[in-house]
Enzyme design. Structure first.
Site, PDB file in Angstrom:
ATOM      1  N   LYS A  81      66.661  27.359  47.927  1.00 31.18           N
ATOM      2  CA  LYS A  81      68.054  29.005  47.495  1.00 31.18           C
ATOM      3  C   LYS A  81      66.972  30.528  47.240  1.00 31.18           C
ATOM      4  CE  LYS A  81      72.611  29.852  45.343  1.00 31.18           C
ATOM      5  NZ  LYS A  81      72.960  29.492  44.040  1.00 31.18           N
ATOM      6  N   SER A 156      77.887  29.399  45.771  1.00 33.02           N
ATOM      7  CA  SER A 156      77.075  29.856  46.144  1.00 33.02           C
ATOM      8  C   SER A 156      76.262  29.092  46.814  1.00 33.02           C
ATOM      9  CB  SER A 156      76.474  30.885  44.541  1.00 33.02           C
ATOM     10  OG  SER A 156      76.025  30.068  44.185  1.00 33.02           O
ATOM     11  N   SER A 180      78.130  25.559  42.218  1.00 34.58           N
ATOM     12  CA  SER A 180      77.343  25.920  43.447  1.00 34.58           C
ATOM     13  C   SER A 180      76.495  24.884  44.407  1.00 34.58           C
ATOM     14  CB  SER A 180      76.485  27.287  42.756  1.00 34.58           C
ATOM     15  OG  SER A 180      77.836  28.486  43.267  1.00 34.58           O
TER      16      SER A 180
HETATM   17  N1  GLN Z   1      82.130  29.795  41.887  1.00 35.87           N
HETATM   18  C1  GLN Z   1      81.452  29.852  40.962  1.00 35.87           C
HETATM   19  C2  GLN Z   1      81.527  31.746  40.985  1.00 35.87           C
HETATM   20  O1  GLN Z   1      81.785  32.142  41.556  1.00 35.87           O
HETATM   21  C3  GLN Z   1      80.654  29.606  40.650  1.00 35.87           C
HETATM   22  C4  GLN Z   1      78.900  30.268  41.317  1.00 35.87           C
HETATM   23  C5  GLN Z   1      77.578  28.959  40.868  1.00 35.87           C
HETATM   24  O2  GLN Z   1      77.784  27.437  40.588  1.00 35.87           O
HETATM   25  N2  GLN Z   1      76.895  29.610  41.175  1.00 35.87           N
HETATM   26  O3  GLN Z   1      80.549  32.148  39.209  1.00 35.87           O
END
Ligand code: GLN
Length: 488
Positions: A81, A156, A180
């Site tokens: 990532k 994400s 995420s």
């Molecule tokens: N969807 C969650 C957020 O927007 C988690 C994102 C993540 O785990 N980086 O914060």
């Protein structure tokens, strides 16, 4: 032959490399070709450097020929990532702010992967600064779900899950602040693990919400994520929150632990809002464990209803502080329009950050501001403690918890972009684990009638990744969901 390499597990490739049946260059070349053919439709990567990857593969083959292979990951391509620093590679966090930034150093995770001999194959798309659940917040382009290109791959770490499902990668690394790694893994039909907070060093992981962030592996099967976790885990003096505990051989322990276990079903995770097909698939998985002799009991995590609110206070507060470093001065986007220093901060941040990131900075600044701090941030910290206590209490009764990973299968692109709250609810079953710091894995447990993957989440006690993986592996041994691939 080449597609078959792209859809092999790390464990299989590792054995074939050791037997001299295949070379790292062949595997890497197969991935490069596969990526060239499907990437225009999937768009999982932010950056790829085929030559660099092939050079690393060649070096791995030479080590092996000289009898100096470094272990099970030597010569295996891993895609990461675009949020982890890797010397000489772009580090964009899918943001205009860092669009032209090249990392001058290695994160600890990359350093450990390099030491294990991996081939670094590309940088993966994500929601900007890891804020989102669909990868639609990437400043560059959305990523498609390989099972249905009209749908989102989750987020994400959407690129990390989609690349794997599409056969553009054999294993990937993501980060998980509120789900995420696990949520995109569930939506793309692969395995994804969030380790215990402190298990993996955050040094060189671009910070979103520092008290919640963990790096985690995604793979085609439980064994693969166990091997990857073993490579990246361990104490690091450069991250003061990394914990100095022994790193077991996760893969061996996951194979040896056989149960039967006491497994809890948190009743709050099976209520309203759970898609009926997801519910049915998860209940079927629960039946499997019952048939294996596991004791299944209902447990309660009564503060679950506050988890989303608590998370969006804590995470945005930390994000507003972490993102203050992007000021257009030291690195990142610098506006051309500025006439003085304040103006430089203003324009650089206005131009560099996307809408969701700005929303989070504003929310976070608000909950930390004088007069509101006590009502929001301080209270959220207290509720966070209560949420952790809920889990502690549950783990007095059971070894692990079984839940759906996501309340719904992959939704259509654009469906939730204008409704931030609906988007935030995508994380309802994953964020509590981050607030409590506990490990969790998502594994494929079925498909909807329209062919979309469904994920089962196993949550465990702090530092019991081996237990969580063993429970997941027991299911995987007798189900073949994880071996299916999308038609692309
Ligand atoms: N969807 C969650 C957020 O927007 C988690 C994102 C993540 O785990 N980086 O914060």
């Amino acid at each position: 032959m080449s597609n078959e390499l792209c859809f092999s597990s790390v464990t299989e490739l590792s054995a074939r490399l050791a037997d001299g049946e295949v070379t790292s260059v062949e595997i890497t070349r197969a991935l490069i070709e596969r990526t060239e053919s499907v990437e225009p439709r999937v768009r999982a990567f932010t950056h790829r450097d085929a030559e660099r990857a092939l050079a690393q593969a060649k070096a791995a083959d030479e080590r092996r020929a000289a009898g100096e292979a470094r272990g099970p990951l030597d010569g295996i391509p891993i895609s990461v990532k675009d949020v982890l620093a890797s010397a000489g590679e772009p580090l964009t966090c899918s943001s205009r702010m860092l669009e032209n930034f090249v990392s001058p150093y290695d994160s600890t995770v990359i350093e450990r992967l390099k030491r294990a001999g991996v081939v670094l194959w590309g940088r993966l798309n994500m929601d900007e600064f890891a804020m989102g659940s669909s990868t639609e917040n990437s400043a560059f382009h959305p990523t498609a779900n390989p099972w249905d290109l009209e749908r989102i791959p989750g987020g994400s770490s959407g690129g990390s899950a989609a690349a794997l499902a599409a056969g553009e990668a054999v294993a990937t690394i993501g980060s998980d602040t509120g789900g995420s790694v696990r949520q995109p893994a569930a939506l793309c039909g692969v395995v994804g693990l969030k380790p215990t907070y402190g298990r993996v060093s955050r040094y060189g992981l671009v910070a979103y919400a520092s008290s919640l962030d963990q790096v985690g592996p995604l793979g085609r099967c439980v064994d693969d994520v166990a091997v990857l976790l073993g490579a990246i885990a361990g104490h690091d003096p450069r991250d003061s929150t990394s914990v100095d505990v022994a790193v077991p051989n996760f893969a061996a322990e996951a194979r040896e632990k056989r149960g039967p276990w006491r497994l809890g079903l948190p009743k709050e995770y099976f209520g309203d809002g759970l898609d009926p097909e997801v519910r049915a698939a998860v209940e079927k998985a629960v039946d499997f464990y019952r048939e294996q002799g596991c004791e299944i009991c209902e447990v309660s995590l009564p503060r679950t209803e506050y988890a989303v609110a608590t998370y969006y206070i804590v995470a945005t507060a930390e994000a507003s502080s972490n993102l203050a470093r992007y000021d257009g001065v030291r690195y990142g986007h610098r506006s051309e329009k500025a006439s003085d220093a304040i103006d430089l901060y203003f324009h650089s941040r206005a131009e560099g950050f996307g809408q969701e990131v700005k929303r989070r900075i504003i929310l976070g600044t608000y909950v930390l501001s004088s007069g509101y701090y006590d009502a929001y941030y301080l209270r959220a910290q207290k509720v966070r403690t209560l949420i952790r206590e809920d889990f502690n209490r549950a783990f007095e009764q059971v070894d692990a918890l079984l839940t759906p990973t996501s309340p719904v299968p992959a939704f259509r692109r654009g469906e939730r972009t204008n409704d931030p709250l609906a988007m935030y609810l995508a994380d309802i079953y994953t964020i509590s684990a981050n607030l409590a710091g506990i490990p969790g894995v998502s594994i494929p447990c079925g498909f909807t009638a329209s062919g979309l993957p469904i994920g089962l989440q196993v949550l465990g006690k702090p530092f019991d990744e081996s237990g969580v993986l063993a429970i997941a592996r027991t299911y995987e041994q007798t189900h073949d969901w994880h071996t299916r691939h999308p038609e692309l």
